[in-house]
Design a protein around this motif. Structure first.
Motif: not given
Length: 259
Positions: A93-99, A183-185
């Motif tokens: 819930r604290w992650l920025p939108g772009e990730v 998140p992982a890319r």
């Protein structure tokens, strides 16, 4: 770390074909590109467009006949090595939108199929400690076997086969990390000590407010890597995508450390 990069691609196209290329090291705060040279046989269309997530550039080409591309550059990598095992977790819930997209399953990284496995085997770990344990698991259980996979191989296939190349290591690690709600890319990179020499693939994980490179093959450290592009998986970061029939004639990559 200073790197000298040279990559060469030669393909034959039997009719006019649109081609998307991404082979140039990206200009980024942690890597400086010096003396870049891109040589290309004549084409009827050449347009630069941003790479995925605005990282690096792609080039649209219109090609017919033989295409020869030669890229050379010096890259100074100024990226400190970080022990990810000590990086804290961030609740989704604290992650920025772009990730946020990098929490979700993708074509080659169906992370939703790994929730039960990750929860059962690594459920007591969070953040960087979990990523470090997952990386170790992939590294220890996978065998690097050129030719063991193909362009359609996904992380589920790799999990079963337990063998593949850097692309497969990266896809499996990304799927496992996403299954742990981190998140992982996928990152397409140049790196020395890659055997056999080629375009290399690693994972990037989002921890403590930043992206961190992780190579489950163990061939490259974060401080030795020059990034080309990133995406959800290999589908977003191919060094060459041909929208028509093509025949490979020659391809090689060399990356050397220089003083």
């Amino acid at each position: 770390m200073n790197l000298s990069i040279h990559s060469r691609l030669v393909y034959d196209y039997f009719q006019a074909t649109d081609v998307l290329v991404q082979v140039e090291a990206a200009h980024l705060p942690d890597q400086t590109i010096d003396q870049p040279e891109l040589w290309l046989t004549p084409v009827t269309h050449f347009v630069r467009v941003p790479g995925h997530d605005e990282l690096g550039e792609r080039i649209w080409l219109r090609v017919e006949g033989r295409m020869e591309l030669d890229y050379r550059a010096k890259v100074m990598v100024d990226r400190p090595a970080v022990d990810i095992a000590y990086l804290p977790a961030t609740d989704p819930r604290w992650l920025p939108g772009e990730v946020i997209d990098y929490l979700m399953p993708s074509r080659f990284c169906p992370s939703d199929r790994f929730f039960e496995f990750v929860s059962g085997e690594f459920g007591g770990l969070r953040g960087g400690a979990c990523v470090a344990a997952l990386t170790e698991w992939v590294s220890e259980r996978m065998t690097y076997v050129p030719g063991a996979s193909h362009s359609g191989t996904c992380a589920t296939d790799t999990f079963i086969a337990r063998q593949g190349v850097c692309r497969d290591y990266a896809h499996l690690l990304i799927a496992l990390v996403r299954a742990a709600s981190i998140p992982a890319r996928y990152a397409s990179v140049y790196a020395p000590d890659v055997d056999p020499p080629d375009f290399h693939a690693v994972a990037e994980v989002f921890l403590d407010g930043a992206w961190h490179l992780v190579d489950a093959t163990g061939m490259a450290g974060a401080a030795d890597i020059a990034r080309i592009g990133v995406g959800r998986d290999a589908a977003d970061t191919s060094f060459l995508s041909s929208f028509g029939q093509a025949a490979l004639v020659e391809q090689f990559v060399t990356v050397e450390r220089v003083s």
